[in-house]
Design an enzyme around this catalytic site. Structure first.
Site, PDB file in Angstrom:
ATOM      1  N   HIS A  45     -10.077   0.976   1.942  1.00 17.06           N
ATOM      2  CA  HIS A  45      -9.632   2.354   2.210  1.00 17.06           C
ATOM      3  C   HIS A  45     -10.826   3.297   2.394  1.00 17.06           C
ATOM      4  CE1 HIS A  45      -5.297   2.522   2.020  1.00 17.06           C
ATOM      5  NE2 HIS A  45      -5.230   1.919   0.845  1.00 17.06           N
ATOM      6  N   CYS A  78       0.860  -1.177   0.000  1.00 17.31           N
ATOM      7  CA  CYS A  78       0.000   0.000   0.000  1.00 17.31           C
ATOM      8  C   CYS A  78       0.895   1.226   0.000  1.00 17.31           C
ATOM      9  CB  CYS A  78      -0.868  -0.019   1.260  1.00 17.31           C
ATOM     10  SG  CYS A  78      -1.927   1.426   1.405  1.00 17.31           S
ATOM     11  N   HIS A  99      -8.955  -4.082  -1.660  1.00 20.27           N
ATOM     12  CA  HIS A  99      -8.012  -3.245  -0.904  1.00 20.27           C
ATOM     13  C   HIS A  99      -8.478  -1.781  -0.912  1.00 20.27           C
ATOM     14  CE1 HIS A  99      -3.671  -2.155   0.144  1.00 20.27           C
ATOM     15  NE2 HIS A  99      -4.181  -0.989  -0.198  1.00 20.27           N
ATOM     16  N   GLU A 100      -8.889  -1.313  -2.092  1.00 24.96           N
ATOM     17  CA  GLU A 100      -9.297   0.099  -2.199  1.00 24.96           C
ATOM     18  C   GLU A 100     -10.657   0.341  -1.531  1.00 24.96           C
ATOM     19  OE1 GLU A 100      -7.054   2.165  -2.999  1.00 24.96           O
ATOM     20  OE2 GLU A 100      -5.678   0.643  -3.777  1.00 24.96           O
TER      21      GLU A 100
HETATM   22 NI    NI Z   1      -3.577   1.000  -0.085  1.00 24.66          NI
END
Ligand code: NI
Length: 183
Positions: free
Chosen positions: A158, A111, A154-155
């Protein structure tokens, strides 16, 4: 392509722990500019010569919150052929279905906001279907798999204030490894 002037926040910044807000349309010009800057940054980071020139870390995904904007927007830049890129612009995403099968990145997830080595397994669905909006506010569905499915998850994390390290148990970082496929 010029290196955009964006600053990627480090995990120490508490903004990364906030939940991003849904976007309304039409998108303001500043958001369109931000999306272009994020794509340019990721693209340059994946071209070796540019990466060295600007001293960048290679990255394939970036969420608005990582540059301090709490909006549910992320971009992914995938190298489909040598220095040929496919861009994904994803706004207000929702995962509407996912595979039973789980996978993980063998070498560990990375990341751009986490500037240290973190060992361990992050379980992700091998395939997901996402409903989202494009820059013009048109709703669409996209089915993604393997590394792109991992990048999407993953995003989306976020956007909810979650970092990949949150999925790793520090006492047992390779827990349940045998139940998942390595990619
Ligand atoms: Ni990331």
């Amino acid at each position: 392509m010029k290196l955009p002037k964006i600053e990627i926040l480090d995990e120490k910044n508490k903004i990364l722990r906030e939940v991003s807000k849904e976007v309304t349309f039409p998108l303001p010009n500043e958001d369109k500019k931000m999306i272009k800057d994020m794509i340019d940054y990721l693209t340059l980071s994946q071209i070796e010569e540019e990466r060295k020139k600007y001293d960048l870390r290679a990255g394939m995904g970036l969420s608005a919150v990582q540059i301090g904007v709490l909006k549910r927007i992320f971009v992914i830049v995938e190298e489909v052929e040598h220095e040929k890129f496919k861009n994904y612009i994803i706004i207000n995403p929702k995962i509407i279905s996912y595979s039973e099968e789980q996978i993980y990145v063998g070498e560990g997830e990375g990341c751009l906001s986490i500037n240290r080595e973190v060992e361990g397994i992050v379980p992700r669905y091998a395939r997901i279907t996402v409903e989202a909006y494009d820059e013009l506010g048109h709703k669409f569905q996209i089915r993604v798999r393997e590394d792109i499915a991992i990048a999407f998850q993953h995003e989306i994390d976020h956007l909810n204030g979650i970092l990949f390290i949150d999925h790793i148990d520090p006492k047992n970082p390779f827990k349940n490894q045998e139940k998942m496929r390595e990619i």
